[in-house]
Scaffold this motif. Structure first.
Motif, PDB file in Angstrom:
ATOM      1  N   GLY A 166      15.528 -34.644 -29.241  1.00 40.53           N
ATOM      2  CA  GLY A 166      14.499 -35.614 -29.017  1.00 40.53           C
ATOM      3  C   GLY A 166      14.092 -35.254 -27.394  1.00 40.53           C
ATOM      4  N   LEU A 167      14.859 -34.824 -26.712  1.00 42.37           N
ATOM      5  CA  LEU A 167      14.261 -34.270 -25.960  1.00 42.37           C
ATOM      6  C   LEU A 167      14.494 -32.981 -25.134  1.00 42.37           C
ATOM      7  CD1 LEU A 167      13.201 -36.134 -23.461  1.00 42.37           C
ATOM      8  CD2 LEU A 167      14.986 -36.248 -22.237  1.00 42.37           C
ATOM      9  N   ARG A 168      14.616 -31.854 -26.062  1.00 38.22           N
ATOM     10  CA  ARG A 168      14.603 -30.315 -26.111  1.00 38.22           C
ATOM     11  C   ARG A 168      13.003 -30.095 -26.587  1.00 38.22           C
ATOM     12  NH1 ARG A 168      18.610 -30.485 -30.865  1.00 38.22           N
ATOM     13  NH2 ARG A 168      20.468 -31.927 -29.694  1.00 38.22           N
ATOM     14  N   ASP A 169      13.303 -28.411 -25.368  1.00 27.81           N
ATOM     15  CA  ASP A 169      12.266 -28.128 -25.559  1.00 27.81           C
ATOM     16  C   ASP A 169      13.000 -26.432 -26.449  1.00 27.81           C
ATOM     17  OD1 ASP A 169      13.287 -26.399 -23.486  1.00 27.81           O
ATOM     18  OD2 ASP A 169      11.919 -26.525 -22.456  1.00 27.81           O
ATOM     19  N   THR A 170      11.655 -25.330 -27.163  1.00 27.02           N
ATOM     20  CA  THR A 170      12.735 -24.284 -26.897  1.00 27.02           C
ATOM     21  C   THR A 170      12.168 -22.604 -26.084  1.00 27.02           C
ATOM     22  OG1 THR A 170      10.789 -23.469 -28.177  1.00 27.02           O
ATOM     23  CG2 THR A 170      12.327 -24.073 -29.471  1.00 27.02           C
ATOM     24  N   VAL A 171      13.114 -21.698 -26.104  1.00 26.75           N
ATOM     25  CA  VAL A 171      12.983 -20.463 -25.045  1.00 26.75           C
ATOM     26  C   VAL A 171      11.259 -20.595 -24.977  1.00 26.75           C
ATOM     27  CG1 VAL A 171      13.569 -18.290 -23.814  1.00 26.75           C
ATOM     28  CG2 VAL A 171      14.646 -19.420 -25.531  1.00 26.75           C
ATOM     29  N   GLU A 172      10.888 -20.391 -26.510  1.00 30.68           N
ATOM     30  CA  GLU A 172       9.267 -19.274 -26.667  1.00 30.68           C
ATOM     31  C   GLU A 172       8.394 -20.640 -25.752  1.00 30.68           C
ATOM     32  OE1 GLU A 172       8.252 -16.659 -25.667  1.00 30.68           O
ATOM     33  OE2 GLU A 172      10.308 -15.743 -25.664  1.00 30.68           O
ATOM     34  N   ALA A 173       8.573 -22.077 -26.375  1.00 32.49           N
ATOM     35  CA  ALA A 173       8.001 -23.424 -26.013  1.00 32.49           C
ATOM     36  C   ALA A 173       7.412 -23.196 -24.498  1.00 32.49           C
ATOM     37  CB  ALA A 173       7.733 -24.006 -26.512  1.00 32.49           C
ATOM     38  N   ALA A 174       8.720 -22.863 -23.539  1.00 27.54           N
ATOM     39  CA  ALA A 174       9.017 -23.639 -22.730  1.00 27.54           C
ATOM     40  C   ALA A 174       8.468 -21.878 -21.960  1.00 27.54           C
ATOM     41  CB  ALA A 174      10.605 -23.325 -21.813  1.00 27.54           C
ATOM     42  N   ARG A 175       8.059 -21.369 -21.931  1.00 26.96           N
ATOM     43  CA  ARG A 175       7.532 -20.231 -21.300  1.00 26.96           C
ATOM     44  C   ARG A 175       6.076 -20.038 -21.975  1.00 26.96           C
ATOM     45  NH1 ARG A 175       8.590 -14.277 -20.797  1.00 26.96           N
ATOM     46  NH2 ARG A 175      10.339 -13.963 -22.597  1.00 26.96           N
ATOM     47  N   ALA A 176       5.440 -20.761 -22.738  1.00 28.33           N
ATOM     48  CA  ALA A 176       4.142 -20.409 -23.527  1.00 28.33           C
ATOM     49  C   ALA A 176       3.153 -21.514 -22.123  1.00 28.33           C
ATOM     50  CB  ALA A 176       3.839 -20.586 -24.803  1.00 28.33           C
ATOM     51  N   GLU A 177       4.362 -23.062 -22.227  1.00 26.59           N
ATOM     52  CA  GLU A 177       3.634 -24.344 -21.970  1.00 26.59           C
ATOM     53  C   GLU A 177       4.044 -24.397 -20.002  1.00 26.59           C
ATOM     54  OE1 GLU A 177       4.909 -27.209 -25.757  1.00 26.59           O
ATOM     55  OE2 GLU A 177       6.139 -27.570 -23.279  1.00 26.59           O
ATOM     56  N   THR A 178       4.816 -23.329 -19.652  1.00 26.81           N
ATOM     57  CA  THR A 178       4.713 -23.109 -18.369  1.00 26.81           C
ATOM     58  C   THR A 178       3.397 -22.619 -17.712  1.00 26.81           C
ATOM     59  OG1 THR A 178       7.360 -23.925 -18.332  1.00 26.81           O
ATOM     60  CG2 THR A 178       6.456 -22.556 -16.350  1.00 26.81           C
ATOM     61  N   GLU A 179       3.836 -21.093 -18.484  1.00 26.18           N
ATOM     62  CA  GLU A 179       1.840 -20.623 -18.287  1.00 26.18           C
ATOM     63  C   GLU A 179       0.894 -21.477 -18.621  1.00 26.18           C
ATOM     64  OE1 GLU A 179       2.317 -17.088 -16.939  1.00 26.18           O
ATOM     65  OE2 GLU A 179       3.766 -16.085 -18.064  1.00 26.18           O
ATOM     66  N   ALA A 180       0.916 -21.740 -19.463  1.00 28.50           N
ATOM     67  CA  ALA A 180      -0.296 -22.559 -19.563  1.00 28.50           C
ATOM     68  C   ALA A 180      -0.767 -23.178 -18.335  1.00 28.50           C
ATOM     69  CB  ALA A 180      -0.198 -23.363 -20.961  1.00 28.50           C
ATOM     70  N   LEU A 181       0.638 -24.507 -18.231  1.00 32.26           N
ATOM     71  CA  LEU A 181       0.443 -25.366 -17.178  1.00 32.26           C
ATOM     72  C   LEU A 181       0.052 -24.250 -15.998  1.00 32.26           C
ATOM     73  CD1 LEU A 181       3.311 -27.821 -18.043  1.00 32.26           C
ATOM     74  CD2 LEU A 181       0.737 -27.993 -18.087  1.00 32.26           C
ATOM     75  N   ILE A 182       0.771 -23.356 -15.535  1.00 34.57           N
ATOM     76  CA  ILE A 182       0.253 -22.742 -13.874  1.00 34.57           C
ATOM     77  C   ILE A 182      -1.037 -22.079 -13.991  1.00 34.57           C
ATOM     78  CG2 ILE A 182       0.519 -20.396 -12.812  1.00 34.57           C
ATOM     79  CD1 ILE A 182       3.599 -20.853 -13.610  1.00 34.57           C
ATOM     80  N   ALA A 183      -1.799 -21.561 -15.307  1.00 34.58           N
ATOM     81  CA  ALA A 183      -3.075 -20.831 -15.007  1.00 34.58           C
ATOM     82  C   ALA A 183      -4.242 -22.346 -15.178  1.00 34.58           C
ATOM     83  CB  ALA A 183      -2.996 -20.634 -16.768  1.00 34.58           C
ATOM     84  N   LYS A 184      -3.621 -23.289 -15.398  1.00 29.91           N
ATOM     85  CA  LYS A 184      -4.483 -24.847 -15.556  1.00 29.91           C
ATOM     86  C   LYS A 184      -4.490 -25.503 -14.501  1.00 29.91           C
ATOM     87  CE  LYS A 184      -6.016 -29.164 -17.386  1.00 29.91           C
ATOM     88  NZ  LYS A 184      -6.272 -29.419 -18.263  1.00 29.91           N
ATOM     89  N   TRP A 185      -3.514 -25.541 -13.933  1.00 33.26           N
ATOM     90  CA  TRP A 185      -3.412 -26.462 -12.134  1.00 33.26           C
ATOM     91  C   TRP A 185      -2.507 -25.406 -11.315  1.00 33.26           C
ATOM     92  CZ3 TRP A 185      -4.948 -31.115 -12.432  1.00 33.26           C
ATOM     93  CH2 TRP A 185      -5.314 -31.827 -13.564  1.00 33.26           C
ATOM     94  N   HIS A 186      -1.675 -24.228 -11.649  1.00 30.04           N
ATOM     95  CA  HIS A 186      -1.544 -24.208  -9.984  1.00 30.04           C
ATOM     96  C   HIS A 186      -2.534 -23.273  -8.944  1.00 30.04           C
ATOM     97  CE1 HIS A 186       1.547 -21.951  -7.237  1.00 30.04           C
ATOM     98  NE2 HIS A 186       0.866 -20.931  -7.195  1.00 30.04           N
ATOM     99  N   GLY A 187      -2.728 -23.682  -7.398  1.00 31.26           N
ATOM    100  CA  GLY A 187      -2.949 -23.613  -7.131  1.00 31.26           C
ATOM    101  C   GLY A 187      -5.133 -23.933  -6.985  1.00 31.26           C
ATOM    102  N   ARG A 188      -5.124 -25.484  -7.861  1.00 29.18           N
ATOM    103  CA  ARG A 188      -6.603 -26.179  -8.224  1.00 29.18           C
ATOM    104  C   ARG A 188      -6.579 -27.124  -7.210  1.00 29.18           C
ATOM    105  NH1 ARG A 188      -7.930 -28.058 -14.108  1.00 29.18           N
ATOM    106  NH2 ARG A 188      -8.700 -29.859 -13.308  1.00 29.18           N
ATOM    107  N   GLY A 189      -7.371 -26.659  -6.440  1.00 30.12           N
ATOM    108  CA  GLY A 189      -7.144 -27.771  -5.302  1.00 30.12           C
ATOM    109  C   GLY A 189      -6.111 -27.652  -4.446  1.00 30.12           C
ATOM    110  N   ARG A 190      -4.874 -28.708  -4.131  1.00 35.17           N
ATOM    111  CA  ARG A 190      -4.409 -29.134  -3.057  1.00 35.17           C
ATOM    112  C   ARG A 190      -2.761 -29.375  -4.384  1.00 35.17           C
ATOM    113  NH1 ARG A 190      -4.341 -34.281   0.961  1.00 35.17           N
ATOM    114  NH2 ARG A 190      -3.291 -32.330   2.150  1.00 35.17           N
ATOM    115  N   LEU A 191      -2.969 -28.768  -5.522  1.00 43.29           N
ATOM    116  CA  LEU A 191      -2.226 -29.023  -6.746  1.00 43.29           C
ATOM    117  C   LEU A 191      -1.000 -27.334  -7.153  1.00 43.29           C
ATOM    118  CD1 LEU A 191      -3.894 -30.596  -9.156  1.00 43.29           C
ATOM    119  CD2 LEU A 191      -2.473 -31.819  -7.381  1.00 43.29           C
ATOM    120  N   GLN A 192      -0.220 -27.212  -7.162  1.00 39.98           N
ATOM    121  CA  GLN A 192       0.935 -26.472  -7.431  1.00 39.98           C
ATOM    122  C   GLN A 192       2.092 -26.709  -8.202  1.00 39.98           C
ATOM    123  OE1 GLN A 192       0.987 -26.114  -2.262  1.00 39.98           O
ATOM    124  NE2 GLN A 192       1.996 -23.657  -3.057  1.00 39.98           N
ATOM    125  N   TYR A 193       2.664 -25.641  -8.951  1.00 38.21           N
ATOM    126  CA  TYR A 193       3.378 -25.137  -9.929  1.00 38.21           C
ATOM    127  C   TYR A 193       4.822 -25.126  -9.116  1.00 38.21           C
ATOM    128  CZ  TYR A 193       5.077 -25.976 -14.777  1.00 38.21           C
ATOM    129  OH  TYR A 193       5.810 -26.304 -16.324  1.00 38.21           O
TER     130      TYR A 193
END
Ligand code: GUN
Ligand code: ZN
Length: 433
Positions: A166-193
């Motif tokens: 119930g609190l596990r991801d997978t190797v590929e979900a981890a990669r895809a979700e991290t990539e998407a979060l970085i693309a959306k939030w890293h460097g946006r205003g004062r936010l970093q990843y």
């Protein structure tokens, strides 16, 4: 353009007192001039005010210091603070993992993120390196809340493909979700990843390798994880990573030990690990209230200083017992003493401000109250309680600072400012505008 002038006693550290002489920057009657949220000028009032004739002056009552920077904290654990009875591994199973499962619900995550940021500001903390949970939605909620308050914050989705049901991801979900979060939030205003594998035991080798690839592919992003906190944890890591020479090496083999890596705790480190950390410029978020609370041990400041390991200060809520970095600074002093290390109160303030900023690679922007930096600062009250008033009356600056660290907490934070805006006022109970 908006120009603001704040008059009061100002204190900051311009470098680590363990490294250089005379790092204390102190004006007993100082002037801080802020232009569009950044510090335009700072110095003695008598000098600086001459350059800004006609500027309205707001007198601040207390000691103005940089906003505190929490180098390691878990926002989803806010409600599990003070959970009784276990050391790390059992505490995680019994108290923490069940609480983190609730963050699959974005509405729950958004509510806790709001409360957490309000608490941080009430404690004088204006920036932090923050764990989310395994759910990408937890990080979305956190960043959205931080953006709305215009805070400088760093966060990451937790990678844990070997976590509990119930609190596990997978190797590929981890990669895809991290990539998407970085693309959306890293460097946006004062936010970093920050790429955030929970710790060595909850990620497969394949997932640790993905974390290393993500870090290499995104040069501005941090690596944030736990290291050598508890003896049973360390024994389990040694059993699983039989080929690694020590705990740090288990991370190193996957490219996770870099100058952008922040490791929480490091309570039990062999000299080799300290040498390696110093060699690459990686650092440790020291979390004394957590280490006392979970019975993990006491951080060896003397060893870290011998090797020149970069340090910051973290609350590690929910294992920590206070979000106050003043209080954690006081406990850092107490953690050092048994090993013969006497933490100077100015160095403790450095760890909670410029030290954490440097560890998090945000020292160009915050942590020093230097000209050009963002105007995140707090106003401390050294007479917040009758006992503090008694202890600090007529005392030296070092004594007042030490008394605030030993006796103070959120009660000693009179006001918190972010980008020059007052976002918390103890005496009225709110931020204004
Ligand atoms: N090690 C792995 N996960 C955690 C956590 O949530 N808190 C602490 N203190 N240590 C950890
Ligand atoms: Zn932690």
């Amino acid at each position: 353009m908006t120009l603001q002038g704040f008059r009061g006693e100002i204190l900051s550290l311009s470098c680590d007192p363990a490294e250089g002489p005379d790092p204390v920057r102190h004006e007993a009657d100082g002037f801080l001039v802020i232009e569009d949220g950044r510090i335009a000028a700072r110095g003695p009032f008598a000098d600086v005010s001459l350059h800004f004739p006609g500027l309205a002056v707001e007198q601040l009552r207390g000691l103005i210091v940089p906003g505190f920077i929490d180098a390691h904290v878990h926002y989803p654990q806010l409600g599990r603070i003070a959970s009784h009875g276990e050391q790390l591994l059992d505490w995680l199973e019994r108290h923490i993992f069940p609480a983190e499962k609730a963050f699959a619900d974005p509405v729950h995550a958004a509510g806790v993120a709001e409360e957490f940021l309000g608490e941080l500001l009430r404690h004088g903390t204006t920036s932090a390196l923050v764990f989310g949970t395994v759910h990408a939605a937890s990080v979305e909620a956190f960043f959205a809340a931080a953006e709305a308050r215009e805070l400088r914050m760093i966060c990451g989705k937790v990678l844990m493909d070997l976590g509990p049901e119930g609190l596990r991801d997978t190797v590929e979900a981890a990669r895809a979700e991290t990539e998407a979060l970085i693309a959306k939030w890293h460097g946006r205003g004062r936010l970093q990843y920050a790429v955030t594998p929970r710790y060595a035991l909850t990620s497969s080798d394949a997932q640790l390798a993905v974390a290393g690839e993500l870090l290499a592919a995104h040069p501005g992003v941090l690596l944030h994880t736990h290291l050598a906190e508890n003896k049973a944890e360390i024994a389990a890591v040694a059993a699983r990573f039989a080929e690694a020479v020590d705990y740090l090496d288990a991370y190193d083999r996957f490219g996770l030990v870099t100058d952008r890596s922040v490791f929480a705790h490091g309570v039990h480190l062999p000299d080799r690990s300290c040498e390696r950390l110093a060699e690459v410029g990686a650092g440790i978020a020291v979390c004394p209230s957590s280490n006392f609370f979970l019975g993990s041990g006491m951080f060896d400041f003397a060893q870290a200083e011998r090797h020149g390991v970069r340090l910051g200060l973290g609350s590690d809520i929910g294992a920590g017992t206070s979000l106050s970095l003043l209080h954690n600074a006081g406990l850092a002093y107490q953690a050092g003493l048994p090993g013969g290390y006497v933490l100077d109160p100015f160095r403790a303030l450095w760890l909670a401000t410029g030290g954490s900023a440097r560890l998090l690679h945000i020292d160009g922007e915050v942590g020093l109250l230097a000209e050009g930096q963002e105007a995140d600062f707090v106003v401390l009250d050294d007479a917040a309680t009758p006992l503090m008033a008694r202890r600090t009356a007529g005392a030296s600056l070092a004594e007042r600072l030490f008394a605030m660290q030993t006796l103070g907490d959120d009660r000693a934070v009179r006001q918190t400012y972010v980008m020059g805006r007052c976002v918390w006022d103890r005496d009225t109970g709110h931020g204004h505008a």
